[in-house]
Design a protein around this motif. Sequence first.
Motif, PDB file in Angstrom:
ATOM      1  N   LEU A  27      44.065  71.524  28.485  1.00  0.00           N
ATOM      2  CA  LEU A  27      43.099  70.771  29.273  1.00  0.00           C
ATOM      3  C   LEU A  27      41.994  70.288  28.346  1.00  0.00           C
ATOM      4  N   TRP A  28      41.419  69.132  28.668  1.00  0.00           N
ATOM      5  CA  TRP A  28      40.272  68.679  27.889  1.00  0.00           C
ATOM      6  C   TRP A  28      39.275  68.021  28.829  1.00  0.00           C
ATOM      7  N   LEU A  29      38.011  67.983  28.403  1.00  0.00           N
ATOM      8  CA  LEU A  29      36.908  67.538  29.258  1.00  0.00           C
ATOM      9  C   LEU A  29      36.208  66.334  28.649  1.00  0.00           C
ATOM     10  N   ARG A  30      36.082  65.279  29.467  1.00  0.00           N
ATOM     11  CA  ARG A  30      35.282  64.103  29.088  1.00  0.00           C
ATOM     12  C   ARG A  30      34.197  63.900  30.129  1.00  0.00           C
ATOM     13  N   ASP A  31      32.969  63.717  29.661  1.00  0.00           N
ATOM     14  CA  ASP A  31      31.849  63.454  30.556  1.00  0.00           C
ATOM     15  C   ASP A  31      31.223  62.116  30.173  1.00  0.00           C
ATOM     16  N   ASP A  32      31.012  61.251  31.154  1.00  0.00           N
ATOM     17  CA  ASP A  32      30.576  59.882  30.888  1.00  0.00           C
ATOM     18  C   ASP A  32      29.087  59.650  31.125  1.00  0.00           C
ATOM     19  N   ASP A  33      28.569  58.635  30.407  1.00  0.00           N
ATOM     20  CA  ASP A  33      27.244  58.031  30.633  1.00  0.00           C
ATOM     21  C   ASP A  33      26.084  58.802  30.029  1.00  0.00           C
ATOM     22  N   LEU A  44      25.443  71.088  32.199  1.00  0.00           N
ATOM     23  CA  LEU A  44      26.820  70.899  31.759  1.00  0.00           C
ATOM     24  C   LEU A  44      27.089  71.625  30.449  1.00  0.00           C
ATOM     25  N   THR A  45      26.238  71.430  29.461  1.00  0.00           N
ATOM     26  CA  THR A  45      26.488  72.053  28.163  1.00  0.00           C
ATOM     27  C   THR A  45      26.377  73.576  28.226  1.00  0.00           C
ATOM     28  N   ALA A  46      25.526  74.077  29.112  1.00  0.00           N
ATOM     29  CA  ALA A  46      25.436  75.530  29.279  1.00  0.00           C
ATOM     30  C   ALA A  46      26.723  76.085  29.885  1.00  0.00           C
ATOM     31  N   LEU A  47      27.278  75.380  30.875  1.00  0.00           N
ATOM     32  CA  LEU A  47      28.553  75.797  31.463  1.00  0.00           C
ATOM     33  C   LEU A  47      29.650  75.810  30.407  1.00  0.00           C
ATOM     34  N   CYS A  48      29.704  74.756  29.608  1.00  0.00           N
ATOM     35  CA  CYS A  48      30.724  74.674  28.567  1.00  0.00           C
ATOM     36  C   CYS A  48      30.565  75.806  27.561  1.00  0.00           C
ATOM     37  N   ALA A  49      29.323  76.074  27.156  1.00  0.00           N
ATOM     38  CA  ALA A  49      29.082  77.136  26.187  1.00  0.00           C
ATOM     39  C   ALA A  49      29.469  78.497  26.740  1.00  0.00           C
ATOM     40  N   ALA A  50      29.190  78.719  28.013  1.00  0.00           N
ATOM     41  CA  ALA A  50      29.477  80.024  28.626  1.00  0.00           C
ATOM     42  C   ALA A  50      30.969  80.326  28.652  1.00  0.00           C
ATOM     43  N   HIS A  51      31.794  79.269  28.700  1.00  0.00           N
ATOM     44  CA  HIS A  51      33.241  79.471  28.822  1.00  0.00           C
ATOM     45  C   HIS A  51      34.017  78.977  27.601  1.00  0.00           C
ATOM     46  N   GLY A  52      33.306  78.520  26.581  1.00  0.00           N
ATOM     47  CA  GLY A  52      33.979  78.064  25.371  1.00  0.00           C
ATOM     48  C   GLY A  52      34.778  76.792  25.562  1.00  0.00           C
ATOM     49  N   VAL A  53      34.272  75.887  26.384  1.00  0.00           N
ATOM     50  CA  VAL A  53      34.983  74.646  26.697  1.00  0.00           C
ATOM     51  C   VAL A  53      34.384  73.489  25.893  1.00  0.00           C
ATOM     52  N   PRO A  54      35.160  72.846  25.013  1.00  0.00           N
ATOM     53  CA  PRO A  54      34.648  71.672  24.304  1.00  0.00           C
ATOM     54  C   PRO A  54      34.458  70.505  25.276  1.00  0.00           C
ATOM     55  N   VAL A  55      33.506  69.633  24.967  1.00  0.00           N
ATOM     56  CA  VAL A  55      33.254  68.481  25.823  1.00  0.00           C
ATOM     57  C   VAL A  55      33.066  67.234  24.977  1.00  0.00           C
ATOM     58  N   LEU A  56      33.688  66.147  25.409  1.00  0.00           N
ATOM     59  CA  LEU A  56      33.489  64.841  24.788  1.00  0.00           C
ATOM     60  C   LEU A  56      32.483  64.081  25.636  1.00  0.00           C
ATOM     61  N   LEU A  57      31.317  63.805  25.066  1.00  0.00           N
ATOM     62  CA  LEU A  57      30.266  63.081  25.773  1.00  0.00           C
ATOM     63  C   LEU A  57      30.381  61.601  25.440  1.00  0.00           C
TER      64      LEU A  57
END
Length: 255
Positions: A27-33, A44-57
């Motif tokens: 799975l991968w995560l993209r967040d727009d705008d 958003l970034t805190a959620l990602c950090a808490a679960h080790g999820v990379p995000v493409l902004l």
Amino acid sequence: MTATAPCWQPLLAELGTWAAADRRAALWLRDDDAVADTPALQHLTALCAAHGVPVLLASIPARAEASLVRRVTATPLATVAVHGWAHANHAPPGQKAQELGTHRPPECVLDELGRALERLGVLFGPRLAPVLVPPWNRIAGELLPALPRLGYRAVSTFGGTPLPGCPPTLAQVDTHLDLIDWKGGRRCHDHAWLAGTLAAQLAAARAADGAALGVLTHHLVHDAAAWDFLAALFALTAHHPGARWVGIHGATAGP
């Protein structure tokens, strides 16, 4: 809502099938705008950090602010992509919104995309991925062959349908599940629908090539239901033996 609610059972069952076959769904995560550091982006970034999820902004180059640079610098799991130039609609009334269409001379559009990559490169340096995320997920096929010479290595839209005119030197790495119901009041989709749809998409990927499935978010318009769904999804999948979250480079690399 927690990941133990009944609506999550189809997804849990599907991930269990992956795990039983000693496979892990990507799975991968993209967040727009993204344009500035805001409470929503911090959430958003805190959620990602808490679960080790990379995000493409996907950031809008013409509007990107210094505060966004500071937020990305402080977020090791965040990478930036090019979200058009100004996210400006150039389509005439009555047509679907589009910035990267045929409504202007192609050299004008390509000039903006070249400047977009250059500006974000100056702002974010190695944290910038050479990925174009077309505003509204729309781009004229005539523009695609020119993107590699501008420095782009991938394009990301929505839905997974191959883009006509996409050259072999330009990877297509799409998102497949959008949390927001844009036609239904810009609210989060029903959680059962989201979880069931993702389960079906993962089943199709398991039967095919197992390519990474993209989850699409828009932090600036999230309601409480969207945040709840994302938190529960991360909690369910981040440490599940049948799933793994990858960054954009892992998504473009294939199964």
